[in-house]
Design a protein around this motif. Sequence first.
Motif, PDB file in Angstrom:
ATOM      1  N   ILE A 122      50.567  37.986  37.871  1.00 22.01           N
ATOM      2  CA  ILE A 122      49.250  37.470  37.520  1.00 22.01           C
ATOM      3  C   ILE A 122      48.453  37.233  38.796  1.00 22.01           C
ATOM      4  N   ASP A 123      47.268  37.820  38.795  1.00 18.65           N
ATOM      5  CA  ASP A 123      46.394  37.893  39.972  1.00 18.65           C
ATOM      6  C   ASP A 123      45.209  36.993  39.651  1.00 18.65           C
ATOM      7  N   TYR A 124      45.167  35.817  40.246  1.00 20.42           N
ATOM      8  CA  TYR A 124      44.079  34.889  39.915  1.00 20.42           C
ATOM      9  C   TYR A 124      43.670  34.060  41.116  1.00 20.42           C
ATOM     10  N   SER A 125      42.567  33.384  40.957  1.00 22.87           N
ATOM     11  CA  SER A 125      41.878  32.653  42.016  1.00 22.87           C
ATOM     12  C   SER A 125      41.258  33.667  42.988  1.00 22.87           C
ATOM     13  N   SER A 126      42.072  34.256  43.884  1.00 23.60           N
ATOM     14  CA  SER A 126      41.637  35.382  44.712  1.00 23.60           C
ATOM     15  C   SER A 126      40.231  35.263  45.306  1.00 23.60           C
ATOM     16  N   PRO A 127      39.935  34.184  46.033  1.00 21.58           N
ATOM     17  CA  PRO A 127      38.604  34.068  46.653  1.00 21.58           C
ATOM     18  C   PRO A 127      38.502  34.943  47.899  1.00 21.58           C
ATOM     19  N   ASN A 128      37.287  35.097  48.401  1.00 25.04           N
ATOM     20  CA  ASN A 128      37.108  35.797  49.673  1.00 25.04           C
ATOM     21  C   ASN A 128      37.145  34.770  50.794  1.00 25.04           C
ATOM     22  N   THR A 129      37.680  35.163  51.949  1.00 28.56           N
ATOM     23  CA  THR A 129      37.816  34.189  53.038  1.00 28.56           C
ATOM     24  C   THR A 129      36.493  34.019  53.797  1.00 28.56           C
ATOM     25  N   THR A 319      41.951  49.482  47.553  1.00 32.08           N
ATOM     26  CA  THR A 319      42.919  48.399  47.704  1.00 32.08           C
ATOM     27  C   THR A 319      43.588  48.092  46.375  1.00 32.08           C
ATOM     28  N   ASP A 320      42.793  48.055  45.298  1.00 35.10           N
ATOM     29  CA  ASP A 320      43.385  47.727  44.005  1.00 35.10           C
ATOM     30  C   ASP A 320      44.348  48.808  43.522  1.00 35.10           C
ATOM     31  N   LEU A 321      44.040  50.075  43.836  1.00 34.66           N
ATOM     32  CA  LEU A 321      44.983  51.140  43.467  1.00 34.66           C
ATOM     33  C   LEU A 321      46.295  50.962  44.233  1.00 34.66           C
ATOM     34  N   VAL A 337      48.195  41.071  35.121  1.00 36.20           N
ATOM     35  CA  VAL A 337      47.084  40.357  34.489  1.00 36.20           C
ATOM     36  C   VAL A 337      46.096  39.971  35.588  1.00 36.20           C
ATOM     37  N   TYR A 338      44.834  40.358  35.432  1.00 36.81           N
ATOM     38  CA  TYR A 338      43.806  40.069  36.438  1.00 36.81           C
ATOM     39  C   TYR A 338      42.787  39.106  35.839  1.00 36.81           C
ATOM     40  N   VAL A 339      42.541  38.008  36.538  1.00 36.88           N
ATOM     41  CA  VAL A 339      41.594  37.023  36.017  1.00 36.88           C
ATOM     42  C   VAL A 339      40.354  37.002  36.926  1.00 36.88           C
TER      43      VAL A 339
HETATM   44  N1  ARG Z   1      38.185  38.683  45.718  1.00 38.28           N
HETATM   45  C1  ARG Z   1      37.612  39.127  44.480  1.00 38.28           C
HETATM   46  C2  ARG Z   1      36.321  38.350  44.218  1.00 38.28           C
HETATM   47  O1  ARG Z   1      36.070  37.353  44.841  1.00 38.28           O
HETATM   48  C3  ARG Z   1      38.540  38.951  43.302  1.00 38.28           C
HETATM   49  C4  ARG Z   1      39.827  39.724  43.398  1.00 38.28           C
HETATM   50  C5  ARG Z   1      40.475  39.908  42.063  1.00 38.28           C
HETATM   51  N2  ARG Z   1      41.703  40.641  42.118  1.00 38.28           N
HETATM   52  C6  ARG Z   1      41.810  41.961  42.314  1.00 38.28           C
HETATM   53  N3  ARG Z   1      43.011  42.473  42.417  1.00 38.28           N
HETATM   54  N4  ARG Z   1      40.759  42.735  42.351  1.00 38.28           N
HETATM   55  O2  ARG Z   1      35.575  38.755  43.353  1.00 38.28           O
END
Ligand code: ARG
Length: 584
Positions: A122-129, A319-321, A337-339
Amino acid sequence: MEFSLERYLQDKLMQVAQTLPIFGSDFDPEIRPADERFGDFQANGVLSYLGRKKENPREGASLLMEAFKKEEALFDVEMAGPGFLNFKLKDAGALNWLKAFHTETSYQGHYRSIFSDKTVVIDYSSPNTAKRMHVGHLRSMVIGEALQRFIRFGGGNVIRDNHVGDWGTQFGILLMQVKEKRYNFDENPEQAIETLEGLYQEGSAKTKEDPVALEEARRELVKLQQGDEENLRIWQKINEISYKSFDNIYKRMGVTFDYVLGESFYRDKVDEIYKALTKLNLAVEDQGALVVFHPEHTRFCKQPFIIRKSDGASNYATTDLATVLYRSENFKADAMVYVTDCRQRDHFEQLFLTVKKWFELEHRTVPELYHVYFGTVLDANGKAIKTREGKPIQLQTLLDEARERAYQLICEKSPDLPEEEKQHVAEVVGLGSIKYADLSQERTGNYRFEWDKMINFDGNTAPYLLYAVARIYAIFRKMGLEVDTAGELPSDLEGFTTATERVLAHKLLMFPMALSLSLKELKPHWLCRYLFELAGCFSGFYNADKVNVEDENVKQLRLLLCKATLSTLESGLHLLGLETLKRM
Ligand code: ARG
């Protein structure tokens, strides 16, 4: 006894049907929760099956009903309309179920779901730095956290991966600025992330006005991508600062990950992707870029999925591929699962279509891929939520305000609580309110962030449910009983003594079905709705039926109902990622 009676009935009916010649092995009874007026469950599949087989539906349904009655004594079964079967659990059945499943440990590991025994990333939160988290980062974290708990509870082997955006174009501008200002990261570590945000904004404005600056930023980015040591060092430092600021939020929100691989992790894994997709003729050159079209799709036949930009750089799609391949090979993931928010729907649809074709052509097992998308957070007027200055609201600020407001509420409701406890209750109620307000909405829609509605004891809110939990603890406390040891059901008890007891018991046993629905659609609001209804049934019961009565049997039964309600509410709230309180 099985925890999920829906599943129990489903299996039982299939088994019984196999003893009757008119039902083949392709028969699916389609057991579903029923309209409460008719029973607990209904079998929807009998009618359609017999219709397909050109058999008389009422006759077939009645054969099945009679055979079922011979096998099974816990349910009353009735036929309705042209051949629907309705099932209602008898009192003895409901009591047996309650005896078996009234504590969290009793159903741990007993619940099977569509994710049982599967490895699910499960791929979630995933903010940009390089930025702090703001209100826009809330939903992925809250919904993702709830879903990972659901999937784990449903028997899935969950891998939580925070796919942080740490390799984006923001770094060109940042590198340029950091170097130009000779920014010293150690100067004021507390302020570092804010300073970086400021540097970025300045730099971004500059590149818009000045083509020389734009070129400079681009050069810095290329240098970083080519592995320039100084740039890599600065990049690393910026990410460290970002992680520190994220971690404060994660800690407060009770969120942890198994992996934080980030986009940069895949930077040396993209060439493989270009090669593979080109070789399979999935990717083609188009105006200098490498793209994938999907001729069978109405839009994606023309709208390209760009996997290498015309300047030769990789992007989000590449990157996602690479990430799907990595998760499939290294984690042996059966499902991913991608949120994310709903603006990424096209991206994921194109990604999933591409993966499916690519994996099939290479004879790999195609993983189940789910995009769990959600709408935007709006203010009370229905506009995108912002500060007065038009900036996004910082998450830290938002969480502080929630605690503040919850504190006011607690002071009004329970002025006598010790101060330290009030503070703790305020944090739990405040953050719980933010989480619950988000989770209780159908996730695909936009949702209005309204303090007065969420931090409120009335309605489908966290305070209402948390209070229901605390109130049940209080019942035990007042009677001088331990929750763990109370409610030993006497063996000669045959049924319920009031209608409100029975209604509550039948609501309790629907818990696994609420979970199944939430898991099937990956939508937490179904569980929220269920918990809200359960708390309502409990109120109905508690207002009508005194618990501390003379008759020992009745008292034990009612204590058992209290205990089962408590464990269901607490399990449900914990699954949603909320903490619960014994007193508030
Ligand atoms: N970093 C992306 C954003 O802020 C979300 C990444 C979601 N996950 C992924 N595997 N694309 O929108």
